[in-house]
Design a protein around this motif. Structure first.
Motif, PDB file in Angstrom:
ATOM      1  N   UNK A  22      13.706   2.464  14.630  1.00  0.00           N
ATOM      2  CA  UNK A  22      13.704   3.475  13.732  1.00  0.00           C
ATOM      3  C   UNK A  22      13.304   2.992  12.284  1.00  0.00           C
ATOM      4  N   UNK A  23      13.679   1.739  11.809  1.00  0.00           N
ATOM      5  CA  UNK A  23      13.507   1.292  10.641  1.00  0.00           C
ATOM      6  C   UNK A  23      12.060   1.297  10.420  1.00  0.00           C
ATOM      7  N   UNK A  24      11.374   0.426  11.494  1.00  0.00           N
ATOM      8  CA  UNK A  24       9.838   0.514  11.225  1.00  0.00           C
ATOM      9  C   UNK A  24       9.179   1.670  11.432  1.00  0.00           C
ATOM     10  N   UNK A  25       9.622   2.762  11.996  1.00  0.00           N
ATOM     11  CA  UNK A  25       8.980   4.016  12.191  1.00  0.00           C
ATOM     12  C   UNK A  25       8.885   4.738  10.677  1.00  0.00           C
ATOM     13  N   UNK A  26      10.328   4.560  10.058  1.00  0.00           N
ATOM     14  CA  UNK A  26      10.448   5.314   8.893  1.00  0.00           C
ATOM     15  C   UNK A  26       9.631   4.422   7.796  1.00  0.00           C
ATOM     16  N   UNK A  27       9.427   3.154   7.918  1.00  0.00           N
ATOM     17  CA  UNK A  27       8.595   2.426   6.795  1.00  0.00           C
ATOM     18  C   UNK A  27       7.083   2.961   7.136  1.00  0.00           C
ATOM     19  N   UNK A  28       6.726   3.028   8.414  1.00  0.00           N
ATOM     20  CA  UNK A  28       5.266   3.588   8.810  1.00  0.00           C
ATOM     21  C   UNK A  28       5.193   4.932   8.090  1.00  0.00           C
ATOM     22  N   UNK A  29       5.962   5.941   8.373  1.00  0.00           N
ATOM     23  CA  UNK A  29       5.896   7.121   7.808  1.00  0.00           C
ATOM     24  C   UNK A  29       6.139   7.250   6.101  1.00  0.00           C
ATOM     25  N   UNK A  30       6.618   6.437   5.713  1.00  0.00           N
ATOM     26  CA  UNK A  30       6.675   6.386   4.307  1.00  0.00           C
ATOM     27  C   UNK A  30       5.179   5.954   3.813  1.00  0.00           C
ATOM     28  N   UNK A  31       4.556   4.980   4.170  1.00  0.00           N
ATOM     29  CA  UNK A  31       3.443   4.360   3.854  1.00  0.00           C
ATOM     30  C   UNK A  31       2.394   5.357   4.117  1.00  0.00           C
ATOM     31  N   UNK A  32       2.544   6.264   5.205  1.00  0.00           N
ATOM     32  CA  UNK A  32       1.609   7.170   5.476  1.00  0.00           C
ATOM     33  C   UNK A  32       1.564   8.196   4.444  1.00  0.00           C
ATOM     34  N   UNK A  33       2.767   8.547   4.027  1.00  0.00           N
ATOM     35  CA  UNK A  33       2.977   9.698   3.237  1.00  0.00           C
ATOM     36  C   UNK A  33       2.354   9.393   1.797  1.00  0.00           C
ATOM     37  N   UNK A  34       2.657   8.022   1.238  1.00  0.00           N
ATOM     38  CA  UNK A  34       2.065   7.528   0.127  1.00  0.00           C
ATOM     39  C   UNK A  34       0.431   7.469   0.086  1.00  0.00           C
ATOM     40  N   UNK A  35      -0.076   6.965   1.174  1.00  0.00           N
ATOM     41  CA  UNK A  35      -1.563   7.047   1.202  1.00  0.00           C
ATOM     42  C   UNK A  35      -2.078   8.476   1.202  1.00  0.00           C
ATOM     43  N   UNK A  36      -1.457   9.469   1.881  1.00  0.00           N
ATOM     44  CA  UNK A  36      -1.772  10.723   1.836  1.00  0.00           C
ATOM     45  C   UNK A  36      -1.731  11.418   0.307  1.00  0.00           C
ATOM     46  N   UNK A  37      -0.537  11.151  -0.463  1.00  0.00           N
ATOM     47  CA  UNK A  37      -0.407  11.493  -1.702  1.00  0.00           C
ATOM     48  C   UNK A  37      -1.443  10.971  -2.624  1.00  0.00           C
ATOM     49  N   UNK A  38      -1.844   9.529  -2.358  1.00  0.00           N
ATOM     50  CA  UNK A  38      -2.855   9.081  -3.011  1.00  0.00           C
ATOM     51  C   UNK A  38      -4.168   9.486  -2.905  1.00  0.00           C
ATOM     52  N   UNK A  39      -4.623   9.879  -1.653  1.00  0.00           N
ATOM     53  CA  UNK A  39      -5.938  10.608  -1.146  1.00  0.00           C
ATOM     54  C   UNK A  39      -6.062  11.762  -1.898  1.00  0.00           C
ATOM     55  N   UNK A  40      -4.927  12.482  -1.575  1.00  0.00           N
ATOM     56  CA  UNK A  40      -5.084  14.044  -2.261  1.00  0.00           C
ATOM     57  C   UNK A  40      -5.041  14.055  -3.965  1.00  0.00           C
ATOM     58  N   UNK A  41      -4.596  12.810  -4.396  1.00  0.00           N
ATOM     59  CA  UNK A  41      -4.782  12.890  -6.077  1.00  0.00           C
ATOM     60  C   UNK A  41      -6.105  12.492  -6.403  1.00  0.00           C
TER      61      UNK A  41
END
Length: 50
Positions: A22-41
């Motif tokens: 569960x913890x690694x899955x949440x960490x993975x999703x957070x990293x994905x979300x940060x990458x998407x935000x950076x790409x959108x910016x």
């Protein structure tokens, strides 16, 4: 004896997905979300500079 075996088996049941998964899955999703935000910016800045 059979009753003790059944009790010990029910006490040792583990969750379907271990907590570490569960913890690694949440960490993975957070990293994905940060990458998407950076790409959108970056995409927004590219459109503004055109």
């Amino acid at each position: 004896m059979e009753k003790n075996l059944i009790e010990s088996n029910t006490e040792q049941t583990q969750p379907i997905l271990p907590r570490s998964a569960w913890v690694s899955n949440v960490a993975h999703l957070r990293a994905l979300f940060r990458a998407k935000k950076a790409l959108d910016r970056i995409e927004e800045e590219a459109q503004i500079n055109q």
